[in-house]
Design a protein around this motif. Structure first.
Motif, short mmCIF file in Angstrom:
data_model
loop_
_atom_site.label_atom_id
_atom_site.label_comp_id
_atom_site.label_asym_id
_atom_site.label_seq_id
_atom_site.Cartn_x
_atom_site.Cartn_y
_atom_site.Cartn_z
N UNK A 52 -35.65 43.17 -61.35
CA UNK A 52 -34.22 43.31 -61.63
C UNK A 52 -33.69 44.58 -60.97
N UNK A 53 -34.47 45.67 -61.07
CA UNK A 53 -34.05 46.94 -60.42
C UNK A 53 -34.27 46.88 -58.91
N UNK A 54 -35.33 46.20 -58.48
CA UNK A 54 -35.64 46.13 -57.06
C UNK A 54 -34.58 45.35 -56.28
N UNK A 63 -32.42 56.35 -55.26
CA UNK A 63 -33.49 57.11 -54.61
C UNK A 63 -34.68 56.24 -54.23
N UNK A 64 -34.66 54.97 -54.64
CA UNK A 64 -35.79 54.11 -54.38
C UNK A 64 -35.34 52.84 -53.65
N UNK A 65 -36.24 52.21 -52.90
CA UNK A 65 -35.86 51.05 -52.08
C UNK A 65 -35.32 49.89 -52.91
N UNK A 66 -34.39 49.17 -52.30
CA UNK A 66 -33.86 47.95 -52.91
C UNK A 66 -34.02 46.83 -51.89
N UNK A 67 -34.18 45.62 -52.40
CA UNK A 67 -34.53 44.50 -51.52
C UNK A 67 -33.52 43.36 -51.69
N UNK A 68 -33.06 42.82 -50.58
CA UNK A 68 -32.07 41.74 -50.60
C UNK A 68 -32.77 40.38 -50.63
N UNK A 191 -36.22 59.58 -62.95
CA UNK A 191 -36.46 60.19 -61.64
C UNK A 191 -37.66 59.55 -60.93
N UNK A 192 -38.47 58.80 -61.69
CA UNK A 192 -39.65 58.15 -61.10
C UNK A 192 -39.34 56.75 -60.60
N UNK A 193 -38.19 56.18 -61.00
CA UNK A 193 -37.74 54.90 -60.48
C UNK A 193 -38.60 53.71 -60.87
N UNK A 194 -38.23 52.54 -60.30
CA UNK A 194 -38.94 51.31 -60.66
C UNK A 194 -40.42 51.33 -60.30
N UNK A 195 -40.90 52.10 -59.29
CA UNK A 195 -42.36 52.11 -59.05
C UNK A 195 -43.17 52.58 -60.25
N UNK A 196 -42.57 53.43 -61.10
CA UNK A 196 -43.31 53.95 -62.25
C UNK A 196 -43.68 52.85 -63.23
N UNK A 197 -42.93 51.75 -63.23
CA UNK A 197 -43.28 50.61 -64.09
C UNK A 197 -44.67 50.11 -63.73
N UNK A 198 -44.97 50.05 -62.44
CA UNK A 198 -46.27 49.60 -61.98
C UNK A 198 -47.35 50.67 -62.21
#
Length: 483
Positions: A52-54, A63-68, A191-198
């Motif tokens: 959802x965030x990606x 601050x973190x990549x987003x994908x179309x 500040x850690x963004x969606x990668x921190x979920x992983x």
């Protein structure tokens, strides 16, 4: 994998039917399995929330990549886990039979944890294609979960305690989903963004693996922590229902494939497991997207709303467990009746809630939350129905049976998100989502009906090796001639 070694000269105080320690190492094993399933489902469902965030065009965290990615690509990613999960279902049961549940489960959870840590890099380096491949491998590794869990419970759970120990263990998936969905929104906007979920889900898996390595065991006989009193209690309880007289190892038992596939109760379980998997995977993968697109919930509110049904699932699971134990202890219901009653509660009440969910308007978000909570929450009653009946039918081959039924169920888990991608072409259109919930309701009805009519909790003859059955027949014949 060594199973119970039944000693024919057990002291009288350890004979089956007497009470063992109220809290013991068997409960520790169930709790460890609970957390193992918990972290596994954190890893399994992390993408459902993170995506959802990606894909957030409104920049949840710039601050973190987003994908179309398109909705079809998203559905592909959400189903890709189950491709690898499907391929290894039957082999996973054979691996558990050969090497034991402990080491197989250790490898499955540990490797999946490492891969979860690598997921953000896979999206950056190889876009959705590499991420899809990584999810396939994760599914490949997690295919051993249920086969390992059932094999271990089959050797640790006395018949009178199967309901509570199984419920403890299989509340883990819901708890893991609660955790990752509750904290996922805050992590994505931090500040850690969606990668921190992983990173969080992967790290938890690695920590659990170390604890399991030290404290887990295939059976009471292999545990270094168990007392002789508790071990004898468990072995005697299992000996009473199987009437075993000889020492054996599961590794030496030949899987009775033909007998299994000729078993009517087994087919009832198979159908029930398939339809349960469809409903569970649909809810787990689609609830975050449903709330975001239909009710325009931001990711933090979305995460909390998505976690609520699973929190209720855990609480109700424990309540159902206590109720079932009370009814069985008071002899109000037989074991067979209890399994069918609770399985019906766990599938037909969610069926009614799913129908109602498909009938409400897009301006009723509160009602949607209530109905989703009922649909997912009451589903926990199936832990005391079809889920535990796998062990009832055959403790010796519980892992193999679970791998077979899970193979079929996983096929539907793969198809379910793809069907959503085909039907829901406009994620903001509640009329398209309506068909998804109607399909779930229909399959819940179809799945419980055969179990209600044909299901059984009776130990199957093919649970024992042919040699043992032959000796038992010969002994009975000698007794008859002597009479």
């Amino acid at each position: 994998m060594v199973t119970r070694q039944i000693t024919s000269e057990l002291p009288e105080e350890f004979k089956a039917g007497t009470s063992g320690p109220k809290v013991g190492v068997r409960h520790l094993q169930a709790v460890l399995l609970f957390f193992g399933f918990c972290v596994s489902f954190m890893q399994r469902s992390n993408l459902s929330l993170a995506i959802v965030a990606m894909m957030d065009r409104n920049s949840t965290n710039p601050d973190f990549p987003e994908y179309a990615w398109s909705e079809q690509t998203k559905s592909l990613l959400l189903s890709s886990f189950f491709w690898g999960y499907l391929v290894m279902q039957i082999p996973s049961g054979m691996l558990v039979q050969r090497f034991g549940g402990k080491v197989v489960l250790l490898c499955g959870v540990g490797i999946t944890g490492i891969l979860a840590l690598l997921t953000p890099y896979s999206a950056q380096l190889g876009d959705w294609q590499l991420t899809c491949g990584l999810r396939v491998v994760q599914g490949f590794c997690q295919s051993v979960l249920y086969a390992s869990g059932h094999a271990i419970l089959g050797q640790w759970a006395p018949p009178a305690e199967r309901g509570i120990l199984t419920t403890i263990c299989y509340s883990g998936p819901q708890f893991g989903t609660i955790v990752i969905m509750s904290i996922g929104g805050k992590l994505a906007t931090s500040q850690f963004g969606w990668p921190s979920i992983f990173y969080i889900s992967g790290g938890c898996g690695i920590i659990w693996s170390f604890v399991w390595l030290l404290c887990g065991a295939n059976s009471p006989r292999q545990s270094k922590l168990i007392s002789s009193r508790e071990r004898n209690y468990i072995e005697a309880a299992l000996a009473e229902i199987s009437e075993s007289e000889n020492n054996a190892t599961t590794a030496k038992l030949t899987t009775p494939w033909l007998s299994i596939f000729k078993s009517v109760p087994f087919w009832a379980l198979m159908i029930c497991n398939c339809t349960y998997n469809w409903g569970f995977s649909t809810m787990m993968t689609q609830i975050p997207s449903y709330f975001k697109n239909v009710y325009n919930q931001d990711i933090q509110s979305n995460a909390l709303l998505s976690a609520l049904p699973y929190a209720v699932n855990v609480v109700l699971g424990l309540c159902f467990c206590a109720l079932a134990h009370k009814l069985l202890s008071a002899k109000v219901t037989s074991t067979n009746a209890s399994r069918k009653i609770f399985n019906t509660i766990g599938m037909w009440i969610p069926m009614a809630a799913s129908i109602a969910l498909g009938s409400i308007d897009a301006d009723q978000p509160d009602l949607a939350v209530i109905l989703l909570t009922v649909a997912v929450g009451v589903n926990s009653a199936t832990f005391l129905g079809a889920m535990v009946s796998v062990i009832d039918l055959s403790p010796n081959f519980a892992g193999t049976l679970m791998s077979i039924t899970n193979f079929a169920g996983t096929m539907l888990s793969i198809i379910a998100p793809l069907v959503v991608g085909v039907i829901v072409t406009d994620a903001t259109n509640p009329n398209q989502w309506r068909y998804i919930f109607y399909i779930v309701a229909l399959l819940y009805f179809i799945g419980n009906l055969p179990f209600l009519i044909l299901g059984s909790s009776k130990l199957q003859p093919w649970n024992e090796p042919v040699q043992r059955n032959a000796k038992r027949v010969e002994r009975n014949a000698e007794i008859g001639r002597g009479a």
